[in-house]
Design a protein around this motif. Sequence first.
Motif, PDB file in Angstrom:
ATOM      1  N   ASN A   1     -44.029  41.522   2.873  1.00 35.75           N
ATOM      2  CA  ASN A   1     -43.435  42.897   3.004  1.00 35.75           C
ATOM      3  C   ASN A   1     -43.343  42.452   4.815  1.00 35.75           C
ATOM      4  O   ASN A   1     -42.035  42.753   5.115  1.00 35.75           O
ATOM      5  N   LYS A   2     -43.807  41.210   5.279  1.00 33.41           N
ATOM      6  CA  LYS A   2     -42.866  41.000   6.441  1.00 33.41           C
ATOM      7  C   LYS A   2     -41.716  39.821   6.045  1.00 33.41           C
ATOM      8  O   LYS A   2     -41.027  38.893   7.270  1.00 33.41           O
ATOM      9  N   LYS A   3     -42.232  38.415   5.504  1.00 36.97           N
ATOM     10  CA  LYS A   3     -41.066  38.188   4.646  1.00 36.97           C
ATOM     11  C   LYS A   3     -39.676  38.790   4.669  1.00 36.97           C
ATOM     12  O   LYS A   3     -38.691  37.869   4.649  1.00 36.97           O
ATOM     13  N   LYS A   4     -39.963  40.012   4.171  1.00 33.67           N
ATOM     14  CA  LYS A   4     -38.854  40.903   3.800  1.00 33.67           C
ATOM     15  C   LYS A   4     -38.100  41.126   5.256  1.00 33.67           C
ATOM     16  O   LYS A   4     -37.686  41.157   5.853  1.00 33.67           O
TER      17      LYS A   4
ATOM     18  N   THR B   1     -58.098  41.289   0.070  1.00 29.25           N
ATOM     19  CA  THR B   1     -57.087  40.394  -0.188  1.00 29.25           C
ATOM     20  C   THR B   1     -55.704  41.195  -0.964  1.00 29.25           C
ATOM     21  O   THR B   1     -54.373  40.245   0.099  1.00 29.25           O
ATOM     22  N   GLU B   2     -55.750  42.163  -0.945  1.00 28.48           N
ATOM     23  CA  GLU B   2     -54.308  42.437  -1.659  1.00 28.48           C
ATOM     24  C   GLU B   2     -53.669  43.299  -0.749  1.00 28.48           C
ATOM     25  O   GLU B   2     -52.491  43.161  -0.509  1.00 28.48           O
ATOM     26  N   LEU B   3     -54.474  43.863   0.281  1.00 25.48           N
ATOM     27  CA  LEU B   3     -53.932  44.505   1.692  1.00 25.48           C
ATOM     28  C   LEU B   3     -53.077  43.416   3.008  1.00 25.48           C
ATOM     29  O   LEU B   3     -52.269  43.613   3.140  1.00 25.48           O
ATOM     30  N   ILE B   4     -54.014  42.298   2.510  1.00 32.15           N
ATOM     31  CA  ILE B   4     -53.325  41.152   4.267  1.00 32.15           C
ATOM     32  C   ILE B   4     -52.239  40.620   3.604  1.00 32.15           C
ATOM     33  O   ILE B   4     -51.250  40.588   3.630  1.00 32.15           O
ATOM     34  N   ALA B   5     -52.880  40.885   1.520  1.00 32.35           N
ATOM     35  CA  ALA B   5     -51.104  40.473   1.203  1.00 32.35           C
ATOM     36  C   ALA B   5     -50.046  40.574   0.924  1.00 32.35           C
ATOM     37  O   ALA B   5     -48.852  39.957   1.136  1.00 32.35           O
TER      38      ALA B   5
END
Length: 73
Positions: A70-73, A61-65
Amino acid sequence: MFFKKDSKINKNSVNTAFQSTFIFWGFTLLINALFEKTQDKPLVSNSFVILFSGLAIFYLTELIANYFNNKKK
């Protein structure tokens, strides 16, 4: 060294992972207790399976989150 602060940690991802792991463990233990109450044997008889699957869910979950944050930035 073990308790050293890491400035690269994304706190939102870690909080999401904490919440998902807590929900998983709570749901799993509830279902396990209901099975033990109704059928006189637990669904998962080994506590290490529950522990390690929760830890795996935490890290995944941490990896996916992290990926989505990071994709949002």
